[in-house]
Design a protein around this motif. Structure first.
Motif, PDB file in Angstrom:
ATOM      1  N   THR A   1      50.165  29.701  46.244  1.00  9.51           N
ATOM      2  CA  THR A   1      48.991  30.502  46.399  1.00  9.51           C
ATOM      3  C   THR A   1      48.902  32.107  46.415  1.00  9.51           C
ATOM      4  OG1 THR A   1      48.853  28.817  47.878  1.00  9.51           O
ATOM      5  CG2 THR A   1      47.817  30.490  48.588  1.00  9.51           C
ATOM      6  N   ARG A   2      47.869  32.304  45.756  1.00 11.00           N
ATOM      7  CA  ARG A   2      47.337  33.806  45.622  1.00 11.00           C
ATOM      8  C   ARG A   2      46.568  34.166  46.802  1.00 11.00           C
ATOM      9  NH1 ARG A   2      48.219  36.394  39.972  1.00 11.00           N
ATOM     10  NH2 ARG A   2      47.308  34.215  39.547  1.00 11.00           N
ATOM     11  N   MET A   3      46.232  35.452  47.449  1.00 10.98           N
ATOM     12  CA  MET A   3      44.945  36.227  48.044  1.00 10.98           C
ATOM     13  C   MET A   3      44.704  37.421  47.112  1.00 10.98           C
ATOM     14  SD  MET A   3      44.366  37.426  51.845  1.00 10.98           S
ATOM     15  CE  MET A   3      44.336  35.424  52.094  1.00 10.98           C
ATOM     16  N   MET A   4      43.196  37.695  46.530  1.00 15.60           N
ATOM     17  CA  MET A   4      42.647  38.347  45.898  1.00 15.60           C
ATOM     18  C   MET A   4      41.796  39.396  47.264  1.00 15.60           C
ATOM     19  SD  MET A   4      40.421  38.912  42.899  1.00 15.60           S
ATOM     20  CE  MET A   4      39.552  37.897  43.154  1.00 15.60           C
ATOM     21  N   PHE A   5      41.941  40.313  47.292  1.00 16.71           N
ATOM     22  CA  PHE A   5      41.198  40.591  48.312  1.00 16.71           C
ATOM     23  C   PHE A   5      39.957  42.594  47.592  1.00 16.71           C
ATOM     24  CE2 PHE A   5      39.774  43.649  51.600  1.00 16.71           C
ATOM     25  CZ  PHE A   5      39.565  42.701  52.783  1.00 16.71           C
ATOM     26  N   LEU A   6      38.836  42.435  48.220  1.00 15.33           N
ATOM     27  CA  LEU A   6      37.657  42.887  47.441  1.00 15.33           C
ATOM     28  C   LEU A   6      37.713  43.616  48.209  1.00 15.33           C
ATOM     29  CD1 LEU A   6      36.027  39.788  45.189  1.00 15.33           C
ATOM     30  CD2 LEU A   6      37.156  42.148  44.304  1.00 15.33           C
ATOM     31  N   ASP A   7      37.440  44.926  47.951  1.00 13.05           N
ATOM     32  CA  ASP A   7      37.075  46.104  48.977  1.00 13.05           C
ATOM     33  C   ASP A   7      36.542  47.082  48.269  1.00 13.05           C
ATOM     34  OD1 ASP A   7      36.439  47.668  51.414  1.00 13.05           O
ATOM     35  OD2 ASP A   7      39.201  47.873  51.625  1.00 13.05           O
TER      36      ASP A   7
ATOM     37  N   ALA B   1      47.220  40.261  51.281  1.00 14.43           N
ATOM     38  CA  ALA B   1      46.848  40.176  50.100  1.00 14.43           C
ATOM     39  C   ALA B   1      47.555  40.490  48.790  1.00 14.43           C
ATOM     40  CB  ALA B   1      45.710  41.101  49.874  1.00 14.43           C
ATOM     41  N   ASP B   2      47.806  39.715  47.637  1.00 15.86           N
ATOM     42  CA  ASP B   2      48.675  39.779  46.460  1.00 15.86           C
ATOM     43  C   ASP B   2      47.889  40.976  45.529  1.00 15.86           C
ATOM     44  OD1 ASP B   2      50.829  37.836  46.869  1.00 15.86           O
ATOM     45  OD2 ASP B   2      48.795  36.970  47.349  1.00 15.86           O
ATOM     46  N   VAL B   3      46.437  40.815  45.721  1.00 18.48           N
ATOM     47  CA  VAL B   3      45.881  41.401  44.661  1.00 18.48           C
ATOM     48  C   VAL B   3      44.474  42.355  45.604  1.00 18.48           C
ATOM     49  CG1 VAL B   3      44.620  42.200  42.905  1.00 18.48           C
ATOM     50  CG2 VAL B   3      46.615  40.693  42.317  1.00 18.48           C
ATOM     51  N   ILE B   4      44.584  43.520  45.570  1.00 20.12           N
ATOM     52  CA  ILE B   4      44.160  44.409  46.445  1.00 20.12           C
ATOM     53  C   ILE B   4      42.816  44.961  45.249  1.00 20.12           C
ATOM     54  CG2 ILE B   4      42.449  46.024  47.676  1.00 20.12           C
ATOM     55  CD1 ILE B   4      45.763  45.561  48.771  1.00 20.12           C
ATOM     56  N   ILE B   5      41.084  44.627  45.321  1.00 17.73           N
ATOM     57  CA  ILE B   5      40.455  45.907  44.346  1.00 17.73           C
ATOM     58  C   ILE B   5      39.606  46.227  44.500  1.00 17.73           C
ATOM     59  CG2 ILE B   5      38.822  45.487  42.270  1.00 17.73           C
ATOM     60  CD1 ILE B   5      39.550  42.848  41.656  1.00 17.73           C
ATOM     61  N   ASP B   6      39.432  47.951  44.381  1.00 20.63           N
ATOM     62  CA  ASP B   6      38.675  48.092  44.895  1.00 20.63           C
ATOM     63  C   ASP B   6      37.135  48.794  44.131  1.00 20.63           C
ATOM     64  OD1 ASP B   6      37.071  50.480  46.095  1.00 20.63           O
ATOM     65  OD2 ASP B   6      38.910  51.262  47.347  1.00 20.63           O
ATOM     66  N   THR B   7      36.210  47.866  44.240  1.00 22.42           N
ATOM     67  CA  THR B   7      34.572  48.362  43.756  1.00 22.42           C
ATOM     68  C   THR B   7      34.314  49.087  43.744  1.00 22.42           C
ATOM     69  OG1 THR B   7      33.410  47.187  44.677  1.00 22.42           O
ATOM     70  CG2 THR B   7      35.109  45.425  44.228  1.00 22.42           C
ATOM     71  N   SER B   8      34.209  50.546  44.518  1.00 18.78           N
ATOM     72  CA  SER B   8      33.590  51.292  44.289  1.00 18.78           C
ATOM     73  C   SER B   8      33.275  52.084  43.573  1.00 18.78           C
ATOM     74  CB  SER B   8      34.772  53.042  45.910  1.00 18.78           C
ATOM     75  OG  SER B   8      34.736  51.941  46.600  1.00 18.78           O
ATOM     76  N   SER B   9      33.726  52.153  42.773  1.00 17.93           N
ATOM     77  CA  SER B   9      33.081  52.880  41.430  1.00 17.93           C
ATOM     78  C   SER B   9      32.772  52.059  40.084  1.00 17.93           C
ATOM     79  CB  SER B   9      34.238  53.942  40.897  1.00 17.93           C
ATOM     80  OG  SER B   9      35.551  53.341  40.653  1.00 17.93           O
ATOM     81  N   ARG B  10      32.864  50.342  40.441  1.00 16.07           N
ATOM     82  CA  ARG B  10      33.130  49.049  39.247  1.00 16.07           C
ATOM     83  C   ARG B  10      31.335  48.975  39.160  1.00 16.07           C
ATOM     84  NH1 ARG B  10      38.040  49.195  41.282  1.00 16.07           N
ATOM     85  NH2 ARG B  10      39.706  49.060  39.260  1.00 16.07           N
ATOM     86  N   ASN B  11      30.970  48.884  38.331  1.00 15.62           N
ATOM     87  CA  ASN B  11      29.761  47.822  38.472  1.00 15.62           C
ATOM     88  C   ASN B  11      30.312  46.014  38.086  1.00 15.62           C
ATOM     89  OD1 ASN B  11      29.792  46.896  35.685  1.00 15.62           O
ATOM     90  ND2 ASN B  11      28.883  48.861  34.730  1.00 15.62           N
ATOM     91  N   ILE B  12      29.057  45.513  38.558  1.00 16.13           N
ATOM     92  CA  ILE B  12      29.757  43.839  37.720  1.00 16.13           C
ATOM     93  C   ILE B  12      29.689  43.575  36.804  1.00 16.13           C
ATOM     94  CG2 ILE B  12      28.197  43.316  39.571  1.00 16.13           C
ATOM     95  CD1 ILE B  12      26.171  42.085  36.601  1.00 16.13           C
ATOM     96  N   HIS B  13      29.976  43.808  35.173  1.00 13.21           N
ATOM     97  CA  HIS B  13      30.668  43.407  34.605  1.00 13.21           C
ATOM     98  C   HIS B  13      32.282  44.588  34.392  1.00 13.21           C
ATOM     99  CE1 HIS B  13      26.797  42.764  33.069  1.00 13.21           C
ATOM    100  NE2 HIS B  13      26.689  43.736  33.540  1.00 13.21           N
ATOM    101  N   GLN B  14      32.300  45.377  35.228  1.00 13.40           N
ATOM    102  CA  GLN B  14      33.906  46.001  35.254  1.00 13.40           C
ATOM    103  C   GLN B  14      34.683  44.848  36.767  1.00 13.40           C
ATOM    104  OE1 GLN B  14      32.740  49.899  35.870  1.00 13.40           O
ATOM    105  NE2 GLN B  14      32.785  50.753  33.632  1.00 13.40           N
ATOM    106  N   LEU B  15      34.196  44.971  37.375  1.00 14.02           N
ATOM    107  CA  LEU B  15      34.442  44.039  38.010  1.00 14.02           C
ATOM    108  C   LEU B  15      34.878  42.349  37.343  1.00 14.02           C
ATOM    109  CD1 LEU B  15      35.474  43.466  40.437  1.00 14.02           C
ATOM    110  CD2 LEU B  15      34.074  42.272  41.679  1.00 14.02           C
ATOM    111  N   SER B  16      34.033  41.591  35.866  1.00 13.12           N
ATOM    112  CA  SER B  16      34.523  40.323  35.770  1.00 13.12           C
ATOM    113  C   SER B  16      35.742  41.026  35.048  1.00 13.12           C
ATOM    114  CB  SER B  16      32.864  40.130  35.257  1.00 13.12           C
ATOM    115  OG  SER B  16      31.872  40.474  36.358  1.00 13.12           O
ATOM    116  N   THR B  17      35.634  41.880  34.103  1.00 10.66           N
ATOM    117  CA  THR B  17      36.511  41.966  33.526  1.00 10.66           C
ATOM    118  C   THR B  17      38.003  42.147  34.462  1.00 10.66           C
ATOM    119  OG1 THR B  17      35.170  43.383  31.467  1.00 10.66           O
ATOM    120  CG2 THR B  17      37.383  43.905  31.661  1.00 10.66           C
TER     121      THR B  17
END
Length: 293
Positions: A91-97, A140-156
């Motif tokens: 199991t892994r956990m991804m946290f979006l912030d 969390a195993d993976v933390i992604i800060d989406t402040s400067s990302r658009n939906i396409h960059q996050l998907s990538t």
């Protein structure tokens, strides 16, 4: 259920994080990668879900579960459910912030309240959510800060993190068709083979198709056929690379002739053979109008 069966059941990914930080976008990207995604699942339902996926065997190799504060009081059970899950499955956990300022702007743009703001403001809801989610962020195993990302960059980014090693990141369908039956509405690019002589006017080839060797030899022997398909395949290489960078996972390259029976069928297969070695791309061939009168 034996321990071996549980180990073979596959990985589980918990997707959580701040409301407005991109959980839905991440879930969609995972689903495109072949993950079985369950959204807004109460933590108490994780065990029955794991029972179901283990009974399914290899049919559900990777499962992603989106869990967040929309579950209200049920969300408090997540730490215990997660601990039990880690003992049972990989199991892994991804946290979006995202920053408070960005989250406020996103909520205002969609004109929806924050799920925890109650009678307060959006900022009040964000602060309450940060307090509730603090333990999850720390573990969390993976933390992604989406402040400067658009939906396409996050998907990538999600695709880069969770694509199985060796798996294709893009699928291109080479579609042969006949112009007299209309243009394919789902084509991303179209190439016209009507600059080549039509085998239909050669009596010995008329009843055959582009799948037959004699038709293939006839078409490829024509002036410009080899040169065109080599150049077109080369031109598509940067396009397919760009599609992967932009996380466009599917495309259709349509190859047309008059009836979709001879030239387009031959050239679709020629193009597919030349694109087959492009890294992380799966190539498929489909004949739309072959067999029509």
């Amino acid at each position: 259920m034996t321990e071996t069966q549980r180990q073979d059941a596959g990985e589980v990914l918990i997707v959580t994080g701040m409301s407005g930080a991109g959980r839905s976008t991440a879930a969609n990207a995972l689903e495109d990668l072949g993950w079985y995604v369950v959204d807004n699942l109460p933590p108490q339902m994780m065990r029955p879900l794991m029972d179901l996926t283990e009974l399914a065997g290899g049919a559900l190799p990777r499962v992603a579960v989106v869990v967040d504060v929309r579950g209200r009081d049920l969300f408090a059970e997540l730490p215990a459910a997660l601990e039990a899950l880690r003992e049972r499955r990989q199991t892994r956990m991804m946290f979006l912030d995202a920053s408070d300022e960005v989250l406020v702007r996103r909520f205002e743009s969609v004109r929806r309240p924050h799920p925890l703001q109650g009678d307060g403001t959006i900022v009040d809801g964000i602060h309450r959510e940060r307090e509730v989610l603090a333990p999850m962020r720390e573990s969390a195993d993976v933390i992604i800060d989406t402040s400067s990302r658009n939906i396409h960059q996050l998907s990538t980014e999600v695709a880069e993190l969770f694509t199985m090693k060796g798996a294709a990141r893009h699928t291109v369908t080479i579609l042969s068709f006949g112009f007299k039956y209309g243009m394919p509405p789902d084509a991303d690019m179209v190439a016209d083979m009507r600059f080549l002589p039509n085998p239909f006017w050669t009596e010995s080839l008329r009843s055959l198709t582009g799948k037959d060797e004699t038709v293939r030899e006839f078409v490829m022997a024509q002036t410009g056929a080899e040169e065109f398909i080599d150049a077109y395949a080369q031109a598509l290489h940067p396009v397919l690379d760009g599609y992967q960078r932009e996380n466009k996972r599917h495309s259709v390259v349509a190859i047309g002739c008059t009836g979709g029976k001879h030239r387009s069928v031959v050239m679709a297969r020629q193009l597919a053979a030349r694109l087959d070695s492009v890294p992380e791309v799966t190539v498929r061939v489909k004949d739309r109008d072959l067999g029509r009168e």
